[in-house]
Design an enzyme around this catalytic site. Sequence first.
Site, short mmCIF file in Angstrom:
data_model
loop_
_atom_site.label_atom_id
_atom_site.label_comp_id
_atom_site.label_asym_id
_atom_site.label_seq_id
_atom_site.Cartn_x
_atom_site.Cartn_y
_atom_site.Cartn_z
CB CYS A 51 25.73 30.30 51.42
SG CYS A 51 25.43 29.90 49.95
NE ARG A 105 30.10 29.69 55.67
CZ ARG A 105 30.54 28.40 56.10
NH1 ARG A 105 31.67 28.28 56.79
NH2 ARG A 105 29.87 27.22 55.84
CD1 TRP A 153 30.21 28.80 46.01
CD2 TRP A 153 31.30 30.87 45.72
NE1 TRP A 153 31.03 28.49 45.11
CE2 TRP A 153 31.68 29.93 44.97
CE3 TRP A 153 31.77 32.12 45.84
CZ2 TRP A 153 32.84 29.97 44.21
CZ3 TRP A 153 32.69 32.35 44.84
CH2 TRP A 153 33.37 31.34 44.11
CG ASN A 185 26.25 26.89 54.82
OD1 ASN A 185 26.91 26.52 55.44
ND2 ASN A 185 26.50 26.62 53.29
N GLY A 186 23.84 25.13 52.47
CA GLY A 186 24.17 23.73 52.35
C GLY A 186 23.23 23.19 51.07
CD GLU A 213 48.97 22.82 40.34
OE1 GLU A 213 49.20 23.40 39.19
OE2 GLU A 213 48.53 23.54 41.29
CE LYS A 262 49.46 26.08 43.92
NZ LYS A 262 48.78 25.95 42.68
CD GLU A 318 50.76 29.74 42.29
OE1 GLU A 318 50.24 30.46 41.69
OE2 GLU A 318 50.21 28.44 42.61
CG HIS A 369 67.69 15.65 25.35
ND1 HIS A 369 68.51 15.05 24.12
CD2 HIS A 369 66.79 14.70 25.63
CE1 HIS A 369 68.18 13.86 24.16
NE2 HIS A 369 67.17 13.43 24.83
CE LYS A 416 41.59 31.58 43.83
NZ LYS A 416 42.60 30.54 43.87
C1 G6P Z 1 45.56 32.33 38.03
C2 G6P Z 1 45.53 31.55 39.54
C3 G6P Z 1 45.84 30.22 39.22
C4 G6P Z 1 44.92 29.77 38.15
C5 G6P Z 1 44.68 30.53 36.83
C6 G6P Z 1 43.87 30.15 36.06
O1 G6P Z 1 46.94 32.41 37.53
O2 G6P Z 1 46.46 32.31 40.55
O3 G6P Z 1 45.91 29.62 40.39
O4 G6P Z 1 44.88 28.31 37.97
O5 G6P Z 1 44.65 31.92 36.96
O6 G6P Z 1 42.45 30.72 36.64
P1 G6P Z 1 41.08 29.97 36.54
O7 G6P Z 1 40.11 30.74 37.26
O8 G6P Z 1 40.84 30.29 35.13
O9 G6P Z 1 41.17 28.51 36.83
#
Ligand code: G6P
Length: 608
Positions: free
Chosen positions: A2, A27, A75, A101-102, A481, A485, A488, A504, A603
């Site tokens: 937070c 935060r 948060w 915060n904490g 993964e 990364k 994207e 194959h 996001k």
């Molecule tokens: C989006 C984000 C990814 C994430 C995915 C699932 O594609 O860019 O980084 O892994 O959604 O999102 P979630 O909030 O369900 O983990």
Amino acid sequence: MCGIVGYIGESQAAPILLDGLSKLEYRGYDSAGIAVYDGENIRVQKAVGRLKVLSELTHDGATMPGISGIGHTRWATHGAPSNDNAHPHYNQTETIAVVHNGIIENYLKLRKRLEQKEYQFLSETDTEVVAHLLDYYYKGDPVETITKIMHRVEGSYALGIIFKDHPGKVYAVRKDSPLIVGHGKDGNLIASDVPAVLKYTREVYFIQNEEIAVLTKENIGFYNVDGEEIQKESTTIDWDINAAEKGGYEHFMLKEMYEQPRTVRDTLNPRIKDNKIVIEELGMSDEEIQAIRKIHIVACGSAYHTGVTAKYIFEGMARIPVEVDLASEFRYRNPILGEEELVIIISQSGETADSLAALREAKAKGAKTLGIVNVVGSSIAREADKVMYTWAGPEIAVATTKAYSAQLVAEYLLAVKFAQVRGKITEEEVGGFLKDLQKLPEQIEMLLGNQEKIQHFANRYIAAKDVFFVGRGIDYAISMEGSLKLKEISYIHSEAYAAGELKHGTISLIEEGTLVAAVVTQEELYKKTISNIVELRSRGAFVLAVTNAGNQEIEKAADYVLYIPQTNKYFTNSLAIIPLQLFSYYVSVGKGCDVDKPRNLAKSVTVE
Ligand code: G6P
């Protein structure tokens, strides 16, 4: 995580508090609140949602007159985002207000004791115990009162406090959560981070653990935990205001990668007690865990990739059959589910439309459901039968790093717990697993320290057209993964392939100089993957291998080798992903891409 702020000076406090909070929204941003002393009373105003809701509600602070106050952007950790749970929190007579915060680790114990003394709680937060505890010990001297609560409260805190009896002062104290004090021309400020004060001053004091600050309009006094006055030197901040929000990092993604040791620690530590795994929120008896016939892991994106890793671990360690599905597929394949099945939905945001729909489908079919979620109070957290939170804090960069790492660790804990309860591993093995888990934060830190070497390597691949990531077993999950990364954030086409499947078809894409990242952390599969590396190199590939320290053999086969420290074979993902994240990051930076906000991506994906 937070953000807190505080101000006392010549100007109106509320607009300054709101402005400071706007610099701390990274935060936390699920609710916010401010408390201002209006000359007679401490007035509090709170609002759920982004800070802008609070700003509108108070007409940018104009409805809250007064020259001293504190503020908070939240948060959620203890209790969902709501007006009651938002800070500041009062004592019962509304003569003390607190922002925090904490995490107060012993808050339940303290709450029980205070309730026995007739204190009434209005929120579910850990913070409210601080307000009542201050009230309990208050005999007229705020610094003395603060030192008393410092001895009672366990956990981490940065606190901003105002007392109605001492209207000309703002108090602050910290332990293990950040806190700074700004010395301005027309007033003094406290904040969780420098950006919140930069508009008013560049002269800043960094408060150390267990130090107390007392601010008046003109002066700032510092005290230790015994209430003795101490001297501190100020620092002049010369950073650019935009960079400051990212804590000096160039991008949020980089900052978040560097937060991974803390994220892993925060997700792990509260669940390891006296060398045992205690996942209170799971709410499942040993009999219920033993009765699980099958686990379904359902998620999207990177969260799905952690699920692929978890399948190997649950099956290998706990001998429970696991199916992993992409949420968008799961819901339309009419899955066979019943009450002996546990469906685990993994989601950072807790709002991903397909994951939420999959959860509803699973519940409708009578399966037990568990959410592994980062955002407290999100839809998946609310709707799943049980929820296990990852304590990663807000993640700003679209490409996930720290939430991914926290998800992995939550899944490791569950797998070890299930394996133990089902009698598949001995107490001694549990001890070994826990030891390895607790080493992860330090090992991740070490890998992050190696960034220069990776940056150098990444610079050679800025112009790459295709990159392949290959591995077997858990290494295949890591490859998925690593590949996501890279594509994207750098827009380079990349694919993850099970190493044994290459021949194959996919191997025909390999040309002279094509980069292949081979993940080789599973000892029993070393030989097999090395044969694949040899096949790839003989077709012209340039092979970067990510492998365990000690696997020198690989140097003969690969062109370039990155080593990760020794850990249990089930946990290598947490380490091997670090150089791959760094690699993607530096390729993206090198290409001049918008690292934190890649094109076409969001996001939180709340549409199907
Ligand atoms: C989006 C984000 C990814 C994430 C995915 C699932 O594609 O860019 O980084 O892994 O959604 O999102 P979630 O909030 O369900 O983990």
